[in-house]
Write a protein that holds these residues in place. Structure first.
Motif, short mmCIF file in Angstrom:
data_model
loop_
_atom_site.label_atom_id
_atom_site.label_comp_id
_atom_site.label_asym_id
_atom_site.label_seq_id
_atom_site.Cartn_x
_atom_site.Cartn_y
_atom_site.Cartn_z
N GLU A 51 24.36 31.28 4.15
CA GLU A 51 25.82 31.36 4.36
C GLU A 51 26.29 30.31 5.35
OE1 GLU A 51 26.67 36.11 3.69
OE2 GLU A 51 25.57 35.49 5.50
N LYS A 52 25.51 30.09 6.40
CA LYS A 52 25.89 29.10 7.40
C LYS A 52 25.89 27.69 6.81
CE LYS A 52 24.52 31.83 11.38
NZ LYS A 52 23.80 31.88 12.65
N GLN A 53 24.95 27.39 5.92
CA GLN A 53 24.93 26.08 5.28
C GLN A 53 26.16 25.90 4.37
OE1 GLN A 53 23.20 23.34 5.73
NE2 GLN A 53 21.81 24.23 7.24
N LEU A 54 26.55 26.95 3.67
CA LEU A 54 27.74 26.87 2.82
C LEU A 54 29.00 26.64 3.66
CD1 LEU A 54 26.86 29.65 0.24
CD2 LEU A 54 27.20 27.21 -0.30
N ILE A 55 29.09 27.32 4.79
CA ILE A 55 30.22 27.11 5.71
C ILE A 55 30.22 25.67 6.21
CG2 ILE A 55 31.13 27.70 8.00
CD1 ILE A 55 30.08 30.61 7.43
N ALA A 56 29.05 25.19 6.63
CA ALA A 56 28.94 23.82 7.14
C ALA A 56 29.32 22.80 6.07
CB ALA A 56 27.54 23.55 7.66
N LEU A 57 28.93 23.06 4.84
CA LEU A 57 29.31 22.17 3.75
C LEU A 57 30.83 22.14 3.59
CD1 LEU A 57 28.80 20.29 1.38
CD2 LEU A 57 28.38 22.33 -0.03
N GLY A 58 31.45 23.31 3.63
CA GLY A 58 32.91 23.37 3.51
C GLY A 58 33.61 22.59 4.61
N ILE A 59 33.14 22.76 5.83
CA ILE A 59 33.74 22.03 6.96
C ILE A 59 33.50 20.53 6.79
CG2 ILE A 59 33.59 21.65 9.45
CD1 ILE A 59 32.87 24.71 9.62
N SER A 60 32.33 20.15 6.35
CA SER A 60 32.01 18.72 6.14
C SER A 60 32.92 18.11 5.08
CB SER A 60 30.55 18.56 5.71
OG SER A 60 29.68 19.06 6.68
N LEU A 61 33.16 18.86 4.00
CA LEU A 61 34.07 18.39 2.96
C LEU A 61 35.48 18.22 3.50
CD1 LEU A 61 32.86 20.59 -0.01
CD2 LEU A 61 32.90 18.09 -0.01
N TYR A 62 35.92 19.21 4.22
CA TYR A 62 37.28 19.18 4.78
C TYR A 62 37.45 18.01 5.74
CZ TYR A 62 41.69 20.80 6.66
OH TYR A 62 43.01 20.89 7.03
N ALA A 63 36.38 17.75 6.53
CA ALA A 63 36.41 16.65 7.51
C ALA A 63 36.16 15.29 6.87
CB ALA A 63 35.38 16.92 8.61
N GLN A 64 35.76 15.27 5.59
CA GLN A 64 35.46 14.02 4.88
C GLN A 64 34.31 13.26 5.54
OE1 GLN A 64 37.32 12.74 1.84
NE2 GLN A 64 37.30 14.97 1.93
N ASP A 65 33.31 14.00 6.02
CA ASP A 65 32.15 13.42 6.69
C ASP A 65 31.01 13.32 5.67
OD1 ASP A 65 29.80 12.94 8.13
OD2 ASP A 65 30.50 14.08 9.85
N GLU A 66 30.85 12.15 5.07
CA GLU A 66 29.90 12.00 3.97
C GLU A 66 28.45 12.28 4.38
OE1 GLU A 66 30.35 8.63 1.41
OE2 GLU A 66 32.51 8.95 1.23
N TYR A 67 28.05 11.85 5.57
CA TYR A 67 26.67 12.14 5.98
C TYR A 67 26.45 13.64 6.11
CZ TYR A 67 25.46 7.26 6.78
OH TYR A 67 25.18 5.93 6.61
#
Length: 121
Positions: A51-67
């Protein structure tokens, strides 16, 4: 021996890890504390690591942080997320991040899933 990536996702992951290593050499205390902090954040707790990885992915997408998108897609897959679970998380993120988040979902996310799955076989 020089590292030779088998695809663009693996190349990005290697580039990130190499950069983190170099940063750690230059700023060892800061890097140590940051890594310790993030390891604590991703430990199993009331929320699973998946669940934490899915949350982190969502935040990464929102932030547009490709790495971070690439890193957390790998984390999602490592934690047993299905492609459908990852894409649903992308959909929720697009509800907040609009076209910018959706553009990453239909390009980078799908490419990473495909490339990482190919590396496993």
């Amino acid at each position: 021996m020089e590292f030779e990536a088998r695809n663009s996702t693996e190349a990005s992951l290697h580039h990130y890890k190499a950069g983190l290593g170099l940063f750690s050499e230059k700023m060892p205390n800061l890097a140590k504390e940051y890594i310790s902090f993030t390891e604590e954040c991703f430990k199993e707790g009331s929320l699973s690591q998946k669940e934490k990885q899915l949350i982190a992915l969502g935040i990464s997408l929102y932030a547009q942080d490709e790495y971070c998108i690439i890193y957390h897609i790998k984390g999602c897959l490592d934690q047993g997320c299905s492609e459908q679970e990852i894409l649903e998380a992308c959909g929720v993120t697009a509800a907040f991040g609009g076209g910018a988040s959706m553009s990453q979902a239909v390009t980078l996310v799908q490419e990473c899933i495909q490339e990482l799955n190919q590396l496993e076989h």
